[in-house]
Write a protein that holds these residues in place. Structure first.
Motif, mmCIF file in Angstrom:
data_model
loop_
_atom_site.group_PDB
_atom_site.id
_atom_site.type_symbol
_atom_site.label_atom_id
_atom_site.label_comp_id
_atom_site.label_asym_id
_atom_site.label_seq_id
_atom_site.Cartn_x
_atom_site.Cartn_y
_atom_site.Cartn_z
ATOM 1 N N LYS A 39 0.832 -1.203 0.000
ATOM 2 C CA LYS A 39 0.000 0.000 0.000
ATOM 3 C C LYS A 39 0.870 1.257 0.000
ATOM 4 C CE LYS A 39 -2.308 -1.946 3.382
ATOM 5 N NZ LYS A 39 -3.242 -2.181 4.506
ATOM 6 N N ILE A 40 0.582 2.132 -0.945
ATOM 7 C CA ILE A 40 1.293 3.397 -1.082
ATOM 8 C C ILE A 40 0.322 4.530 -0.776
ATOM 9 C CG2 ILE A 40 2.591 4.911 -2.637
ATOM 10 C CD1 ILE A 40 3.158 2.442 -4.376
ATOM 11 N N GLY A 41 0.637 5.346 0.211
ATOM 12 C CA GLY A 41 -0.150 6.532 0.497
ATOM 13 C C GLY A 41 0.380 7.711 -0.303
ATOM 14 N N TYR A 42 -0.525 8.528 -0.820
ATOM 15 C CA TYR A 42 -0.136 9.681 -1.642
ATOM 16 C C TYR A 42 -0.824 10.918 -1.092
ATOM 17 C CZ TYR A 42 0.535 12.453 -5.965
ATOM 18 O OH TYR A 42 0.873 13.409 -6.885
ATOM 19 N N VAL A 43 -0.033 11.904 -0.634
ATOM 20 C CA VAL A 43 -0.571 13.125 -0.036
ATOM 21 C C VAL A 43 -0.197 14.323 -0.901
ATOM 22 C CG1 VAL A 43 -0.664 14.599 2.013
ATOM 23 C CG2 VAL A 43 -0.312 12.127 2.264
ATOM 24 N N ASP A 106 -4.558 2.897 7.777
ATOM 25 C CA ASP A 106 -4.457 2.195 6.501
ATOM 26 C C ASP A 106 -3.261 1.256 6.429
ATOM 27 O OD1 ASP A 106 -6.721 3.523 5.135
ATOM 28 O OD2 ASP A 106 -5.491 5.311 5.382
ATOM 29 N N GLU A 107 -2.330 1.431 7.335
ATOM 30 C CA GLU A 107 -1.158 0.550 7.437
ATOM 31 C C GLU A 107 -0.382 0.483 6.120
ATOM 32 O OE1 GLU A 107 -3.071 -3.040 8.869
ATOM 33 O OE2 GLU A 107 -2.548 -2.495 10.927
ATOM 34 N N VAL A 108 -0.084 1.672 5.569
ATOM 35 C CA VAL A 108 0.672 1.722 4.321
ATOM 36 C C VAL A 108 2.121 1.324 4.567
ATOM 37 C CG1 VAL A 108 -0.805 3.518 3.343
ATOM 38 C CG2 VAL A 108 1.256 4.172 4.613
ATOM 39 N N GLN A 109 2.758 0.829 3.507
ATOM 40 C CA GLN A 109 4.180 0.507 3.583
ATOM 41 C C GLN A 109 5.055 1.689 3.168
ATOM 42 O OE1 GLN A 109 1.997 -2.022 2.289
ATOM 43 N NE2 GLN A 109 2.171 -2.808 4.379
ATOM 44 N N LEU A 110 4.483 2.618 2.399
ATOM 45 C CA LEU A 110 5.250 3.729 1.841
ATOM 46 C C LEU A 110 4.325 4.915 1.643
ATOM 47 C CD1 LEU A 110 7.820 4.871 0.333
ATOM 48 C CD2 LEU A 110 6.892 3.815 -1.740
ATOM 49 N N ILE A 111 4.858 6.119 1.890
ATOM 50 C CA ILE A 111 4.120 7.344 1.583
ATOM 51 C C ILE A 111 4.931 8.160 0.592
ATOM 52 C CG2 ILE A 111 3.354 9.579 2.500
ATOM 53 C CD1 ILE A 111 2.384 8.213 4.972
ATOM 54 N N VAL A 112 4.245 8.677 -0.425
ATOM 55 C CA VAL A 112 4.846 9.648 -1.341
ATOM 56 C C VAL A 112 4.072 10.949 -1.196
ATOM 57 C CG1 VAL A 112 5.735 7.929 -2.947
ATOM 58 C CG2 VAL A 112 3.446 8.827 -3.299
ATOM 59 N N VAL A 113 4.786 12.071 -1.277
ATOM 60 C CA VAL A 113 4.159 13.360 -0.998
ATOM 61 C C VAL A 113 4.821 14.428 -1.854
ATOM 62 C CG1 VAL A 113 5.709 13.723 0.989
ATOM 63 C CG2 VAL A 113 3.602 15.049 0.806
ATOM 64 N N GLU A 130 7.204 7.771 12.874
ATOM 65 C CA GLU A 130 6.568 6.459 12.894
ATOM 66 C C GLU A 130 7.419 5.356 12.254
ATOM 67 O OE1 GLU A 130 3.825 5.806 14.407
ATOM 68 O OE2 GLU A 130 3.050 7.827 14.813
ATOM 69 N N GLY A 131 8.543 5.738 11.656
ATOM 70 C CA GLY A 131 9.400 4.743 11.035
ATOM 71 C C GLY A 131 8.834 4.156 9.762
ATOM 72 N N ILE A 132 8.198 5.001 8.945
ATOM 73 C CA ILE A 132 7.612 4.573 7.670
ATOM 74 C C ILE A 132 8.349 5.281 6.538
ATOM 75 C CG2 ILE A 132 5.551 4.671 6.211
ATOM 76 C CD1 ILE A 132 5.402 2.583 8.387
ATOM 77 N N PRO A 133 8.836 4.554 5.541
ATOM 78 C CA PRO A 133 9.544 5.199 4.435
ATOM 79 C C PRO A 133 8.676 6.226 3.714
ATOM 80 C CG PRO A 133 9.915 2.825 4.399
ATOM 81 C CD PRO A 133 8.849 3.083 5.428
ATOM 82 N N CYS A 134 9.317 7.316 3.312
ATOM 83 C CA CYS A 134 8.615 8.410 2.641
ATOM 84 C C CYS A 134 9.518 8.994 1.561
ATOM 85 C CB CYS A 134 8.244 9.491 3.654
ATOM 86 S SG CYS A 134 7.441 10.957 2.951
ATOM 87 N N ILE A 135 8.933 9.249 0.399
ATOM 88 C CA ILE A 135 9.634 9.911 -0.700
ATOM 89 C C ILE A 135 8.876 11.201 -1.007
ATOM 90 C CG2 ILE A 135 10.448 9.725 -3.076
ATOM 91 C CD1 ILE A 135 10.055 6.631 -2.728
ATOM 92 N N SER A 136 9.592 12.322 -1.053
ATOM 93 C CA SER A 136 8.929 13.606 -1.272
ATOM 94 C C SER A 136 9.622 14.385 -2.376
ATOM 95 C CB SER A 136 8.910 14.434 0.017
ATOM 96 O OG SER A 136 10.226 14.731 0.457
#
Length: 436
Positions: A39-43, A106-113, A130-136
């Motif tokens: 799951k990828i979160g996108y903000v 949502d328990e995503v594995q990755l967030i992109v923003v 929270e220790g969740i990988p993020c790419i911005s």
């Protein structure tokens, strides 16, 4: 972290399945049984004053959906993919809130923003906690990196981040680009600065490490009337200060509504500098078109354009082909954030593919840190020269050139690249012209 999927109203989730249309589908248990779902979160700021930055989101997500066909091939075999989109509403507090929802609920594995420090910073900070990988992306690296430090004013105390990574350009690049444009014209080198009271404005207007001292080194003098609140309705104080300084150049970093207000009032009050080069506000055709004829020859940094000589690692499309695809799908002119929204998913998908275990935060973060990828916005690789090592561990710089908006016979505007000294591989379209 649990890998189970929580169901929610379909308007809030986008599942990438093996169908041809961008449908928001509820994934059946039978489909889920075929494999795990990453799951990828996108903000992004899909509403509010920064909404122009998210104009290409639907187009990009549909394209990613079509490319993936429902899954990503990872080191451990294929996994299903789910993209969960959240609107920051152009509000930093809301951005942090939806990031936490993505992580906890949502328990995503990755967030992109993407899109300005007001969006990238609170999301990145939440992910780091929270220790969740993020790419911005789509925010200069200084406000993204420095403003998140415990002691921003002391570089000796800066520390790298463990889970958050960023690709874009820096203030040093925009300063060089702006001066490259301005030096093409005869001016008195008096500059009026428009710096709002936000992360961008405070970084750009910083008297020690922002634009003022850097421009002073180039022979320019900056008049800074002080910080103003976003969505101001009266810029008379700034206009009077610029008039008193006989400023022939105006620069700054403002949201689109504020530039519309400032430039309209400046024209009404008889203030007409030779150059207006502002970041953020006039990146988009719609923002310049709203000004009408007085938008002619306004200038800005150009992060990405249809003439950039880069290709997508996902589709093989050139920048021109991606821009044409957006126009064909929407009927609207291409806009700069298309490239970086697409680039976010290039970096995300490449990192997921290479991770030893994309469901493990540390493994996925290590894969992001090791990326070495040619994308639609240029090469992305962390740890490169040109930045302090503590910064380079989390930041990869992308090319920047300068452009000017030229009004066409039909009232539309064309963005012409007029400065490319740092990146001659990106072709020029003309020379800098003074505002008439």
């Amino acid at each position: 972290m649990s890998k189970s999927t929580k169901f929610m109203p379909v308007s809030r989730r986008i599942f990438l399945g093996a169908t041809s249309a961008l449908a928001v589908l509820a994934m059946s248990p039978a489909v889920m049984a075929q494999g795990e779902t990453i799951k990828i979160g996108y903000v992004t700021p899909q509403t509010g004053p920064l909404a122009a930055f998210a104009e290409a989101d639907d187009f990009v997500i549909k394209q990613v959906y079509d490319i993936l066909g429902g899954s990503i091939e990872t080191a451990n075999g294929p996994v299903n993919v789910e993209i969960i989109v959240r609107d920051s509403q152009s509000n930093p507090n809301r951005a942090a809130e939806v990031a936490r929802q993505l992580i906890v609920d949502d328990e995503v594995q990755l967030i992109v923003v993407a899109s300005t420090p007001e969006t990238t910073n609170p999301v990145s900070a939440q992910c780091e906690i929270e220790g969740i990988p993020c790419i911005s992306t789509a925010a200069p690296w200084q406000p993204w990196f420095i403003e998140r430090q415990a002691n921003p004013g002391d570089p000796s105390t800066w520390e790298s981040f463990d889970y958050t990574y960023h690709f874009f350009w820096g203030l040093e690049d925009v300063i060089a680009t702006y001066q490259g444009m301005w030096n093409q014209l005869e001016t008195n080198k008096q500059v009026g600065g428009l710096f709002p009271n936000d992360a961008d404005g405070n970084a750009w207007g910083n008297p020690d490490v922002g634009l003022p001292p850097a421009l002073a080194a180039g022979g320019y003098t900056v008049t800074d009337p002080g910080r103003f609140q976003n969505l101001s309705d009266d810029f008379t104080a700034q206009i009077n200060a610029f008039k008193a300084a006989n400023a022939e150049i105006v620069t700054g970093v403002v949201i689109p509504p504020d530039l519309t207000t400032f430039w309209t009032q400046a024209n009404q009050q008889g203030f007409k500098p030779k150059v207006v080069s502002v970041a953020k506000a006039i990146l988009f055709p719609i923002a310049v078109e709203a000004l009408g004829p007085i938008g002619n020859n306004l200038s800005s940094e150009v992060w990405w354009s249809a003439s950039h000589p880069f290709k997508s690692s996902l589709t093989g499309q050139s920048a021109g082909e991606l821009a044409e695809g957006f126009t064909a799908a929407t009927g609207r002119p291409w806009t700069q954030p298309i490239g970086f929204a697409h680039g976010l998913f290039e970096v995300a998908i490449d990192s997921i593919k290479r991770a030893d275990d994309p469901f493990d935060p540390d493994s996925l973060a290590e894969s992001i840190a090791a990326i070495n990828l040619d994308t639609i916005v240029g090469h992305v690789q962390f740890g490169q020269e040109g930045l302090p090592p503590v910064v380079a561990a989390n930041v990869s710089k992308t090319p920047l050139v300068g452009g000017q908006w030229r009004i066409q016979d039909d009232g539309s505007f064309e963005l012409v690249i007029v400065e490319n000294a740092a990146h001659p591989e990106i072709p020029l379209g003309g020379k800098m012209e003074a505002i008439e």
